[in-house]
Scaffold this motif. Sequence first.
Motif, PDB file in Angstrom:
ATOM      1  N   MET A 111      84.512  92.217  40.467  1.00  0.00           N
ATOM      2  CA  MET A 111      83.744  91.698  39.330  1.00  0.00           C
ATOM      3  C   MET A 111      84.171  90.266  39.021  1.00  0.00           C
ATOM      4  SD  MET A 111      83.390  94.762  36.511  1.00  0.00           S
ATOM      5  CE  MET A 111      82.225  93.787  35.544  1.00  0.00           C
ATOM      6  N   ALA A 112      85.471  90.036  39.023  1.00  0.00           N
ATOM      7  CA  ALA A 112      85.984  88.700  38.730  1.00  0.00           C
ATOM      8  C   ALA A 112      85.603  87.711  39.826  1.00  0.00           C
ATOM      9  CB  ALA A 112      87.499  88.741  38.551  1.00  0.00           C
ATOM     10  N   GLN A 113      85.608  88.153  41.080  1.00  0.00           N
ATOM     11  CA  GLN A 113      85.304  87.271  42.199  1.00  0.00           C
ATOM     12  C   GLN A 113      83.873  86.742  42.160  1.00  0.00           C
ATOM     13  OE1 GLN A 113      88.370  86.286  43.252  1.00  0.00           O
ATOM     14  NE2 GLN A 113      87.391  86.107  45.235  1.00  0.00           N
ATOM     15  N   GLU A 114      82.985  87.467  41.496  1.00  0.00           N
ATOM     16  CA  GLU A 114      81.592  87.030  41.438  1.00  0.00           C
ATOM     17  C   GLU A 114      81.457  85.661  40.787  1.00  0.00           C
ATOM     18  OE1 GLU A 114      79.208  89.961  39.529  1.00  0.00           O
ATOM     19  OE2 GLU A 114      79.700  91.552  40.966  1.00  0.00           O
ATOM     20  N   HIS A 115      82.405  85.331  39.917  1.00  0.00           N
ATOM     21  CA  HIS A 115      82.364  84.030  39.248  1.00  0.00           C
ATOM     22  C   HIS A 115      83.566  83.167  39.603  1.00  0.00           C
ATOM     23  CE1 HIS A 115      78.814  84.812  36.821  1.00  0.00           C
ATOM     24  NE2 HIS A 115      79.286  86.013  36.598  1.00  0.00           N
ATOM     25  N   GLY A 116      84.252  83.509  40.704  1.00  0.00           N
ATOM     26  CA  GLY A 116      85.377  82.703  41.138  1.00  0.00           C
ATOM     27  C   GLY A 116      86.514  82.671  40.143  1.00  0.00           C
ATOM     28  N   MET A 117      86.704  83.744  39.416  1.00  0.00           N
ATOM     29  CA  MET A 117      87.671  83.737  38.331  1.00  0.00           C
ATOM     30  C   MET A 117      89.115  83.876  38.801  1.00  0.00           C
ATOM     31  SD  MET A 117      85.511  86.105  35.693  1.00  0.00           S
ATOM     32  CE  MET A 117      86.870  86.260  34.551  1.00  0.00           C
ATOM     33  N   LEU A 118      89.325  84.092  40.094  1.00  0.00           N
ATOM     34  CA  LEU A 118      90.691  84.214  40.607  1.00  0.00           C
ATOM     35  C   LEU A 118      91.106  83.005  41.425  1.00  0.00           C
ATOM     36  CD1 LEU A 118      90.770  87.944  41.728  1.00  0.00           C
ATOM     37  CD2 LEU A 118      91.521  86.962  39.578  1.00  0.00           C
ATOM     38  N   ASN A 119      90.262  82.007  41.498  1.00  0.00           N
ATOM     39  CA  ASN A 119      90.554  80.878  42.379  1.00  0.00           C
ATOM     40  C   ASN A 119      91.824  80.132  41.997  1.00  0.00           C
ATOM     41  OD1 ASN A 119      88.288  81.476  43.813  1.00  0.00           O
ATOM     42  ND2 ASN A 119      87.013  79.889  42.919  1.00  0.00           N
TER      43      ASN A 119
END
Length: 350
Positions: free
Chosen positions: A302-310
């Motif tokens: 879910m977080a990866q969909e918006h690049g939130m872990l970059n």
Amino acid sequence: MQGEREADNAEVRQRRPDIPRVRLDIETLNEQQVFESFRLNREKIYQLYALLQDRLESQGYSSRAVPGMTKLLGALHFLASGSFQVTGGIVTGVHKSTLSKHLSKVIDGLYDNCRKFIFFPTSPRGWRDVKRDFFLLGGIPNVLGAIDCTHIALRPPVRREIIFRNRKHFHSLNVQIICDANMRILNVVAGFPGSSHDAYILRNSGVWRLFETNQMPEGHLLADSAYPLKKWIWTPLKENQVVGPAELRYNEAHIRTRAIIERLFGVLKMRFRCLDRSGGDLQFSPEKAIKIIVACCCLHNMAQEHGMLNDLLPTPQPPGEIFEPDVINHPQPLNAHLERSATIQEFFSD
């Protein structure tokens, strides 16, 4: 006199107003605070609440009922921190035992809906995108995913303690994950104890059956030398197989490309401290620990969909904990060896 004082005290206790407990309100936090506390942005939290609302909201009205959103935030904060004690301080007025019940509802909901979050591409275009992104990492064509296993520490059942003890001498579940070039989890197998070898887990997983029965697209997974070389699993060349510059370039490209899953493991455990040994062992049954692991993988996607872990960096790992392959001399099928050799000559020769 004493009887009168006791009666007065009883009357005071009866008249004491019912002061409502203060619950955490996500709207009082800014976006940075939301992400740091729950590892999702506000939009994703509301989407997740909509999915799980029926499980989280109490039936009937009660002024003392814990709101469904509070239950969700408590579960998310526990997964992020790995501590009920810390979470209880954030989500005011919720006891540890109550938090544990809320956690169960959230992880059960995510586990039951995991196919909405974790899946292989379903279209030729989706697979083309996966292959393209992997090719950009290291220049190896037709890569469908990177595969590896990582250990998640847990408190073992007393009667089955021995099977959960891994080669690093702590108790764990050995979790197999396949990811794409953007650290999106495509497949997770979390049900094997720590003593299980990586290759054994693969051979007994649904992924093995999908590839062996030709239900997957043409291409291959990249794996370390703990796995067998097959037409659909490409491993690095052994030392005695590196006979020239092309072979050396292939091995370097393989390491560079497959490193994405090692980075994923670091990011996943940093984001969800409950999965990292620094946060302590999971104090749950293996069955519940499996659901927690799968739930964390769902939230990661879910977080990866918006690049939130970059911006997250992998947790520093003790030497060899997840990066050192357990080398086994698997037989190498001729057709797989020839196909890999042909690709090396085509893409890595001068």
